[in-house]
Design a protein around this motif. Structure first.
Motif, PDB file in Angstrom:
ATOM      1  N   ARG A  34       0.836  -1.207   0.000  1.00 25.56           N
ATOM      2  CA  ARG A  34       0.000   0.000   0.000  1.00 25.56           C
ATOM      3  C   ARG A  34       0.867   1.251   0.000  1.00 25.56           C
ATOM      4  NH1 ARG A  34      -4.538  -1.234   4.424  1.00 25.56           N
ATOM      5  NH2 ARG A  34      -5.951   0.080   3.246  1.00 25.56           N
ATOM      6  N   LEU A  35       1.970   1.213   0.748  1.00 26.48           N
ATOM      7  CA  LEU A  35       2.878   2.364   0.757  1.00 26.48           C
ATOM      8  C   LEU A  35       3.519   2.556  -0.608  1.00 26.48           C
ATOM      9  CD1 LEU A  35       4.737   2.225   4.174  1.00 26.48           C
ATOM     10  CD2 LEU A  35       3.078   3.891   3.401  1.00 26.48           C
ATOM     11  N   TYR A  36       3.876   1.455  -1.264  1.00 28.34           N
ATOM     12  CA  TYR A  36       4.490   1.558  -2.584  1.00 28.34           C
ATOM     13  C   TYR A  36       3.516   2.191  -3.583  1.00 28.34           C
ATOM     14  CZ  TYR A  36       6.313   0.337  -7.117  1.00 28.34           C
ATOM     15  OH  TYR A  36       6.732   0.411  -8.415  1.00 28.34           O
ATOM     16  N   ARG A  37       2.264   1.748  -3.571  1.00 27.08           N
ATOM     17  CA  ARG A  37       1.272   2.338  -4.481  1.00 27.08           C
ATOM     18  C   ARG A  37       1.068   3.819  -4.187  1.00 27.08           C
ATOM     19  NH1 ARG A  37      -1.527  -2.497  -3.245  1.00 27.08           N
ATOM     20  NH2 ARG A  37      -3.052  -1.316  -2.048  1.00 27.08           N
ATOM     21  N   ALA A  38       1.038   4.159  -2.898  1.00 25.82           N
ATOM     22  CA  ALA A  38       0.893   5.571  -2.518  1.00 25.82           C
ATOM     23  C   ALA A  38       2.103   6.372  -2.984  1.00 25.82           C
ATOM     24  CB  ALA A  38       0.722   5.695  -1.005  1.00 25.82           C
ATOM     25  N   VAL A 128      -2.048  11.479 -11.321  1.00 25.76           N
ATOM     26  CA  VAL A 128      -2.213  11.655  -9.878  1.00 25.76           C
ATOM     27  C   VAL A 128      -1.063  12.483  -9.318  1.00 25.76           C
ATOM     28  CG1 VAL A 128      -2.283  10.461  -7.655  1.00 25.76           C
ATOM     29  CG2 VAL A 128      -3.595   9.569  -9.572  1.00 25.76           C
ATOM     30  N   ALA A 129       0.157  12.199  -9.776  1.00 21.84           N
ATOM     31  CA  ALA A 129       1.332  12.926  -9.288  1.00 21.84           C
ATOM     32  C   ALA A 129       1.273  14.409  -9.660  1.00 21.84           C
ATOM     33  CB  ALA A 129       2.614  12.308  -9.838  1.00 21.84           C
ATOM     34  N   ALA A 130       0.581  14.743 -10.752  1.00 26.51           N
ATOM     35  CA  ALA A 130       0.492  16.131 -11.207  1.00 26.51           C
ATOM     36  C   ALA A 130      -0.566  16.943 -10.457  1.00 26.51           C
ATOM     37  CB  ALA A 130       0.187  16.161 -12.708  1.00 26.51           C
ATOM     38  N   LEU A 131      -1.373  16.297  -9.623  1.00 31.68           N
ATOM     39  CA  LEU A 131      -2.409  17.015  -8.867  1.00 31.68           C
ATOM     40  C   LEU A 131      -1.779  17.946  -7.833  1.00 31.68           C
ATOM     41  CD1 LEU A 131      -4.906  14.100  -8.079  1.00 31.68           C
ATOM     42  CD2 LEU A 131      -5.300  16.022  -9.626  1.00 31.68           C
ATOM     43  N   PRO A 132      -2.492  19.012  -7.455  1.00 32.94           N
ATOM     44  CA  PRO A 132      -2.026  19.838  -6.340  1.00 32.94           C
ATOM     45  C   PRO A 132      -1.934  18.980  -5.071  1.00 32.94           C
ATOM     46  CG  PRO A 132      -3.813  20.932  -7.518  1.00 32.94           C
ATOM     47  CD  PRO A 132      -3.706  19.551  -8.075  1.00 32.94           C
ATOM     48  N   GLY A 133      -1.019  19.301  -4.198  1.00 36.41           N
ATOM     49  CA  GLY A 133      -0.712  18.497  -3.025  1.00 36.41           C
ATOM     50  C   GLY A 133      -1.895  18.059  -2.188  1.00 36.41           C
ATOM     51  N   ALA A 134      -2.796  18.963  -1.861  1.00 34.56           N
ATOM     52  CA  ALA A 134      -3.927  18.609  -0.993  1.00 34.56           C
ATOM     53  C   ALA A 134      -4.828  17.567  -1.653  1.00 34.56           C
ATOM     54  CB  ALA A 134      -4.744  19.859  -0.654  1.00 34.56           C
ATOM     55  N   TYR A 135      -5.079  17.719  -2.955  1.00 33.92           N
ATOM     56  CA  TYR A 135      -5.913  16.762  -3.676  1.00 33.92           C
ATOM     57  C   TYR A 135      -5.192  15.426  -3.838  1.00 33.92           C
ATOM     58  CZ  TYR A 135      -8.844  20.756  -4.933  1.00 33.92           C
ATOM     59  OH  TYR A 135      -9.659  21.859  -4.899  1.00 33.92           O
ATOM     60  N   ARG A 136      -3.905  15.495  -4.162  1.00 30.66           N
ATOM     61  CA  ARG A 136      -3.111  14.286  -4.368  1.00 30.66           C
ATOM     62  C   ARG A 136      -3.063  13.447  -3.089  1.00 30.66           C
ATOM     63  NH1 ARG A 136       1.887  16.367  -5.461  1.00 30.66           N
ATOM     64  NH2 ARG A 136       2.171  16.371  -3.223  1.00 30.66           N
ATOM     65  N   ASP A 137      -2.853  14.092  -1.949  1.00 29.53           N
ATOM     66  CA  ASP A 137      -2.740  13.374  -0.680  1.00 29.53           C
ATOM     67  C   ASP A 137      -4.022  12.606  -0.361  1.00 29.53           C
ATOM     68  OD1 ASP A 137      -0.211  14.420  -0.440  1.00 29.53           O
ATOM     69  OD2 ASP A 137      -0.799  15.979   0.989  1.00 29.53           O
ATOM     70  N   VAL A 138      -5.162  13.237  -0.579  1.00 27.47           N
ATOM     71  CA  VAL A 138      -6.444  12.583  -0.280  1.00 27.47           C
ATOM     72  C   VAL A 138      -6.694  11.437  -1.259  1.00 27.47           C
ATOM     73  CG1 VAL A 138      -8.938  12.929  -0.266  1.00 27.47           C
ATOM     74  CG2 VAL A 138      -7.463  14.601   0.818  1.00 27.47           C
ATOM     75  N   LEU A 139      -6.432  11.652  -2.540  1.00 25.89           N
ATOM     76  CA  LEU A 139      -6.650  10.610  -3.538  1.00 25.89           C
ATOM     77  C   LEU A 139      -5.745   9.408  -3.270  1.00 25.89           C
ATOM     78  CD1 LEU A 139      -8.118  10.628  -6.659  1.00 25.89           C
ATOM     79  CD2 LEU A 139      -5.742  10.069  -7.079  1.00 25.89           C
ATOM     80  N   VAL A 140      -4.507   9.661  -2.913  1.00 23.42           N
ATOM     81  CA  VAL A 140      -3.576   8.573  -2.596  1.00 23.42           C
ATOM     82  C   VAL A 140      -4.063   7.806  -1.371  1.00 23.42           C
ATOM     83  CG1 VAL A 140      -1.255   8.094  -1.714  1.00 23.42           C
ATOM     84  CG2 VAL A 140      -1.544   9.584  -3.687  1.00 23.42           C
ATOM     85  N   VAL A 142      -7.115   7.474  -0.068  1.00 26.87           N
ATOM     86  CA  VAL A 142      -8.379   6.752  -0.224  1.00 26.87           C
ATOM     87  C   VAL A 142      -8.342   5.756  -1.384  1.00 26.87           C
ATOM     88  CG1 VAL A 142     -10.856   6.996  -0.695  1.00 26.87           C
ATOM     89  CG2 VAL A 142      -9.714   8.591   0.843  1.00 26.87           C
ATOM     90  N   ASP A 143      -8.005   6.229  -2.587  1.00 30.53           N
ATOM     91  CA  ASP A 143      -8.103   5.367  -3.763  1.00 30.53           C
ATOM     92  C   ASP A 143      -6.898   4.453  -3.963  1.00 30.53           C
ATOM     93  OD1 ASP A 143     -10.574   6.368  -4.336  1.00 30.53           O
ATOM     94  OD2 ASP A 143      -9.907   7.738  -5.904  1.00 30.53           O
ATOM     95  N   ILE A 144      -5.737   4.870  -3.545  1.00 29.04           N
ATOM     96  CA  ILE A 144      -4.544   4.051  -3.793  1.00 29.04           C
ATOM     97  C   ILE A 144      -4.207   3.204  -2.564  1.00 29.04           C
ATOM     98  CG2 ILE A 144      -2.123   4.117  -4.436  1.00 29.04           C
ATOM     99  CD1 ILE A 144      -3.102   5.839  -6.595  1.00 29.04           C
ATOM    100  N   ALA A 145      -4.169   3.820  -1.388  1.00 31.49           N
ATOM    101  CA  ALA A 145      -3.827   3.071  -0.178  1.00 31.49           C
ATOM    102  C   ALA A 145      -5.038   2.345   0.408  1.00 31.49           C
ATOM    103  CB  ALA A 145      -3.222   3.992   0.865  1.00 31.49           C
ATOM    104  N   GLY A 146      -6.250   2.728  -0.001  1.00 33.02           N
ATOM    105  CA  GLY A 146      -7.447   2.029   0.430  1.00 33.02           C
ATOM    106  C   GLY A 146      -7.972   2.391   1.801  1.00 33.02           C
TER     107      GLY A 146
END
Length: 180
Positions: A34-38, A128-140, A142-146
């Protein structure tokens, strides 16, 4: 509870006391996928993600960590994010000696079953990496780390409603970038 006896949860794990506890280094491997995907979502590339996870584990294992009312994964995701931000700040201060190429080559994922799946994954992680930090952190989170919304809110130290609104906006931006 009598001395020497632990309460066991429905999942077969020992129940944790609500007070401070030490992070168990033996259980850190449980969260590496999960950390790797994040990390891949934060960095946008596999090699950088591998380096980020390794650096995060090195920092966390450098000394005992005391957790207060939080789960291991939430703590590790926050440590991963902080390590990523520290690396970005350090990179921004370094002198750049050359220019970047106009087009970067995409390397296929050798473990992918079909080449187009590897390309799609690389495009998605780059978006995902190109998103602004606040959006990227939440998406990572919820959607990536689960993580559930509540867990993500706790890990990022924001309100649950903020998680939901940022996640919606982040997903919309990714969809626009991918053009689907």
């Amino acid at each position: 509870m009598t001395p020497g006896h632990e309460t066991v949860t429905d999942l077969g794990e020992p129940a944790r006391a609500s007070g401070p506890r030490t992070l168990d280094p033996a259980r850190l491997g449980d969260h590496i996928d999960r950390l790797y995907r994040a990390a891949w979502a934060l960095c946008g590339s596999r090699p950088d993600a591998e380096d980020l996870v390794q650096e995060t584990y090195a920092r966390v294992l450098a000394r005992p960590r005391l957790l207060r009312n939080e789960d291991d994964l939430g703590y590790l995701l926050r440590a991963l994010r902080n390590t990523f931000l520290t690396q970005k700040r350090t990179e921004s201060r370094r002198l750049r000696t050359g220019t970047l190429p106009d087009e970067l080559e995409l390397v296929a994922d050798p473990s992918a079953r079909e080449p187009h799946a590897a390309l799609e994954a690389a495009e998605l992680y780059a978006a995902v990496a190109a998103l602004p930090g606040a959006y990227r952190d939440v998406l990572v989170a919820v959607d990536i780390a689960g993580l559930a919304y509540k867990e993500a809110a706790r890990a990022l130290r924001i309100r649950e409603g903020t998680v939901m609104s940022r996640l919606y906006r982040a997903r919309q931006q990714v969809v626009r970038r991918l053009g689907t």
